[in-house]
Scaffold this motif. Structure first.
Motif, PDB file in Angstrom:
ATOM      1  N   VAL A 141       0.864  -1.107  -0.291  1.00 15.68           N
ATOM      2  CA  VAL A 141       0.253  -0.166  -0.078  1.00 15.68           C
ATOM      3  C   VAL A 141       1.454   1.046   0.039  1.00 15.68           C
ATOM      4  CG1 VAL A 141      -2.265   1.341   1.292  1.00 15.68           C
ATOM      5  CG2 VAL A 141      -1.668  -1.689   1.300  1.00 15.68           C
ATOM      6  N   ARG A 142       0.773   1.943  -1.036  1.00 18.56           N
ATOM      7  CA  ARG A 142       1.630   3.235  -0.706  1.00 18.56           C
ATOM      8  C   ARG A 142       0.988   4.267  -0.426  1.00 18.56           C
ATOM      9  NH1 ARG A 142       3.781   5.675  -6.499  1.00 18.56           N
ATOM     10  NH2 ARG A 142       3.136   3.619  -7.822  1.00 18.56           N
ATOM     11  N   GLU A 143       1.454   5.845   0.484  1.00 21.37           N
ATOM     12  CA  GLU A 143       0.800   6.447   0.877  1.00 21.37           C
ATOM     13  C   GLU A 143       0.032   7.410   0.218  1.00 21.37           C
ATOM     14  OE1 GLU A 143       0.303   7.150   4.621  1.00 21.37           O
ATOM     15  OE2 GLU A 143       0.820   5.439   4.505  1.00 21.37           O
ATOM     16  N   PRO A 144      -0.867   7.801   0.418  1.00 24.79           N
ATOM     17  CA  PRO A 144      -1.935   8.954  -0.844  1.00 24.79           C
ATOM     18  C   PRO A 144      -1.394   9.615  -1.332  1.00 24.79           C
ATOM     19  CG  PRO A 144      -3.097   8.469   1.457  1.00 24.79           C
ATOM     20  CD  PRO A 144      -1.566   7.500   1.735  1.00 24.79           C
ATOM     21  N   LEU A 145      -1.894   9.808  -2.622  1.00 19.81           N
ATOM     22  CA  LEU A 145      -1.125  10.974  -3.147  1.00 19.81           C
ATOM     23  C   LEU A 145      -2.001  11.965  -4.029  1.00 19.81           C
ATOM     24  CD1 LEU A 145       1.876   9.595  -5.425  1.00 19.81           C
ATOM     25  CD2 LEU A 145       0.488   8.674  -4.659  1.00 19.81           C
ATOM     26  N   GLY A 146      -1.938  12.488  -4.635  1.00 22.33           N
ATOM     27  CA  GLY A 146      -2.689  13.052  -5.881  1.00 22.33           C
ATOM     28  C   GLY A 146      -2.659  12.324  -7.512  1.00 22.33           C
ATOM     29  N   VAL A 147      -3.888  12.314  -7.812  1.00 24.20           N
ATOM     30  CA  VAL A 147      -3.744  11.896  -9.011  1.00 24.20           C
ATOM     31  C   VAL A 147      -3.335  12.629  -9.889  1.00 24.20           C
ATOM     32  CG1 VAL A 147      -4.672  11.691 -11.230  1.00 24.20           C
ATOM     33  CG2 VAL A 147      -6.572  10.889  -8.865  1.00 24.20           C
ATOM     34  N   ARG A 148      -2.649  13.777  -9.655  1.00 28.25           N
ATOM     35  CA  ARG A 148      -2.070  14.526 -11.267  1.00 28.25           C
ATOM     36  C   ARG A 148       0.054  14.027 -10.792  1.00 28.25           C
ATOM     37  NH1 ARG A 148      -4.396  18.625 -14.192  1.00 28.25           N
ATOM     38  NH2 ARG A 148      -2.253  18.907 -15.558  1.00 28.25           N
ATOM     39  N   ASP A 149       0.505  13.699  -9.207  1.00 32.30           N
ATOM     40  CA  ASP A 149       1.263  13.150  -8.839  1.00 32.30           C
ATOM     41  C   ASP A 149       1.730  12.126  -9.232  1.00 32.30           C
ATOM     42  OD1 ASP A 149       1.279  15.331  -5.986  1.00 32.30           O
ATOM     43  OD2 ASP A 149       2.212  16.107  -7.535  1.00 32.30           O
ATOM     44  N   PHE A 150       0.460  11.597  -8.994  1.00 32.15           N
ATOM     45  CA  PHE A 150       0.630   9.011  -9.193  1.00 32.15           C
ATOM     46  C   PHE A 150       0.811   9.554 -11.385  1.00 32.15           C
ATOM     47  CE2 PHE A 150       0.300   5.276  -9.216  1.00 32.15           C
ATOM     48  CZ  PHE A 150      -0.522   4.393 -10.196  1.00 32.15           C
ATOM     49  N   ILE A 151       0.534  10.514 -11.760  1.00 28.83           N
ATOM     50  CA  ILE A 151       0.562  10.688 -13.077  1.00 28.83           C
ATOM     51  C   ILE A 151       1.722  10.277 -13.681  1.00 28.83           C
ATOM     52  CG2 ILE A 151      -0.049  12.096 -15.772  1.00 28.83           C
ATOM     53  CD1 ILE A 151      -3.198  11.717 -14.675  1.00 28.83           C
ATOM     54  N   GLU A 152       2.561  11.590 -13.270  1.00 26.18           N
ATOM     55  CA  GLU A 152       3.880  12.021 -13.125  1.00 26.18           C
ATOM     56  C   GLU A 152       4.792  10.776 -13.433  1.00 26.18           C
ATOM     57  OE1 GLU A 152       4.973  15.103 -14.863  1.00 26.18           O
ATOM     58  OE2 GLU A 152       2.376  14.963 -15.059  1.00 26.18           O
ATOM     59  N   GLU A 201      -7.532  16.436 -16.143  1.00 28.36           N
ATOM     60  CA  GLU A 201      -6.927  14.367 -15.255  1.00 28.36           C
ATOM     61  C   GLU A 201      -6.640  13.732 -16.911  1.00 28.36           C
ATOM     62  OE1 GLU A 201      -9.814  13.967 -11.986  1.00 28.36           O
ATOM     63  OE2 GLU A 201      -8.271  14.219 -10.226  1.00 28.36           O
ATOM     64  N   VAL A 202      -7.593  13.791 -17.147  1.00 24.62           N
ATOM     65  CA  VAL A 202      -7.414  12.278 -18.262  1.00 24.62           C
ATOM     66  C   VAL A 202      -6.631  13.375 -19.521  1.00 24.62           C
ATOM     67  CG1 VAL A 202      -8.747  10.985 -20.360  1.00 24.62           C
ATOM     68  CG2 VAL A 202      -9.749  11.634 -18.367  1.00 24.62           C
ATOM     69  N   THR A 203      -6.518  14.438 -19.610  1.00 27.82           N
ATOM     70  CA  THR A 203      -5.342  14.842 -20.324  1.00 27.82           C
ATOM     71  C   THR A 203      -4.302  14.982 -19.969  1.00 27.82           C
ATOM     72  OG1 THR A 203      -7.268  16.649 -21.763  1.00 27.82           O
ATOM     73  CG2 THR A 203      -4.991  17.240 -21.498  1.00 27.82           C
ATOM     74  N   ALA A 204      -3.803  15.373 -18.822  1.00 34.47           N
ATOM     75  CA  ALA A 204      -2.369  14.741 -18.477  1.00 34.47           C
ATOM     76  C   ALA A 204      -2.369  13.161 -18.461  1.00 34.47           C
ATOM     77  CB  ALA A 204      -2.793  15.206 -16.908  1.00 34.47           C
ATOM     78  N   ALA A 205      -3.212  12.168 -18.010  1.00 37.03           N
ATOM     79  CA  ALA A 205      -2.393  10.788 -17.761  1.00 37.03           C
ATOM     80  C   ALA A 205      -2.490  10.671 -19.590  1.00 37.03           C
ATOM     81  CB  ALA A 205      -4.324  10.615 -17.721  1.00 37.03           C
ATOM     82  N   VAL A 206      -3.080  11.065 -20.597  1.00 40.51           N
ATOM     83  CA  VAL A 206      -3.034  10.840 -21.560  1.00 40.51           C
ATOM     84  C   VAL A 206      -1.681  10.815 -22.242  1.00 40.51           C
ATOM     85  CG1 VAL A 206      -4.036  10.769 -23.547  1.00 40.51           C
ATOM     86  CG2 VAL A 206      -5.576  10.801 -22.742  1.00 40.51           C
TER      87      VAL A 206
END
Lengths: 238, 238
Positions: A141-152, A201-206
């Motif tokens: 289990v990782r510590e929580p982080l923001g979606v944008r950070d996870f994506i990066e 968020e989706v654009t950043a992920a793509v």
């Protein structure tokens, strides 16, 4: 079948902490000389003979090491926004462990109902689920982080899927189609909150190589979507 | 999105019972003239205008009927042994509804921990889950019966699968392989208790045309196995 977890396991000896020892010795009444099954949480199961049952920490002598016990033939990370109701997230984590998952990452998105998440209870649930399903590897289990950070931070060469409910600029594949590209690669699936991911968020992920997918025509709660993703990978490799 | 259930729906008018009315009028404060979405529990959604909001039972005038709302392209019956813990069985029923199931049958097997099961709570959970997942058809719940009776009554031409953990006289297919035979046929999956089916139960099932299957290499709790079967069908049709 009783399984014990060793915080310090080697091919010769496995040590149990106070809690595991208490359960082993006081509750289940094991005595020196008893055979016990021990997992190291990282994939290896050790068949042992209990040698020391003192409550400060039992000692088990290894008879046989079984690597890859209960392992699955893929590496899967599920990054899932914590649900408003903790029970639901914990159900998902338990069931994903039974089916097969390597890492669970609580991610906080723009539309997340929960902005914080404490991982202690989850770790206990994952340990218990791994034991119950006879798997020597406990999902991390990782510590929580923001979606944008996870994506990066997501690894370049992994197969990265983002499950969203709307059709963006890139048309979504079904998760089943997307998994056809998975052979040999680590699989990462990002599951959004009830309010879905934002278009940004989706654009950043793509832009970072995530493939937008849908999980079929049913409208699924977050925890059900996350488990459905785990099942999709399970079936792909069945 | 709020959905209301009508116990008496027709192409002209939908009637709500006292409980649905209370929720619609007292809790959500709808007034005559408001648009409301109503399901009949059998597959049709009705877009309506609320005309009478008296608490003995609201009346909704139908504007548009939408058949097959949220429907899935198969008919699936899950016959599952009730788990010792009710929460787990209810969790499975809720999630199976989200993914897609038509009928849930609590079956009592030789090795069942629970020999009785009250279906009231389950029906309420299924209604709630159907509304939440925007499906107009609420899965039916049959009254509990023995595994042997269920096997005897099963329709001749359905694709009938029995999920068991041991290899019997007939080698098991994976559920994925077995579903390749499903086109156009009703699908029935029988899921046993934690103690598995007895060899006699499996023999009786095979004699009645049930195909023994496994659900992959993971060791799954009863409720997880049942949901995994629902997911297998869902993915087969994805």
């Amino acid at each position: 079948m009783e399984i014990f977890y060793s915080y310090d396991a080697s091919p010769q000896v496995c040590l149990l902490d106070q809690e595991e020892t208490r359960h082993c010795v006081k509750v289940l009444r094991h005595r020196p000389g008893d055979g016990v099954t021990v997992i190291d949480g990282r994939g290896t199961m050790y068949r042992c003979i209990l040698s020391d049952t003192s409550l400060s920490g039992a000692v088990c002598n290894v008879v046989e090491a079984v690597p890859g016990w209960g392992a699955h033939p893929y590496r899967l990370t599920l990054a899932v926004c914590p649900t408003k109701n903790n029970d639901r997230y914990e159900w998902f984590a338990e069931k994903a462990t039974e089916v097969g998952v390597d890492e669970i990452v609580p991610v906080i998105g723009e539309h997340s109902e929960r902005k914080v998440y404490k991982t202690d209870r989850l770790r206990r649930i994952l340990l218990s689920a791994a034991k119950q399903s006879l798997k020597a590897a406990i999902p991390q289990v990782r510590e929580p982080l923001g979606v944008r950070d996870f994506i990066e931070d997501a690894p370049e060469d992994a197969l990265k899927l983002i499950a969203c409910c709307f059709e963006g600029e890139v048309p979504r594949l079904s998760v089943k189609e997307a998994l056809e590209d998975s052979a040999g690669r680590e699989i990462i699936v990002l599951i959004g909150p009830e309010g879905d991911f934002s278009p940004e968020e989706v654009t950043a992920a793509v832009a970072r190589g995530f493939v937008p997918v849908h999980l079929g025509s049913s409208r699924l709660r977050t925890e059900t979507a996350a488990l459905t993703a785990a099942e999709a990978v399970y079936f792909h490799y069945m």
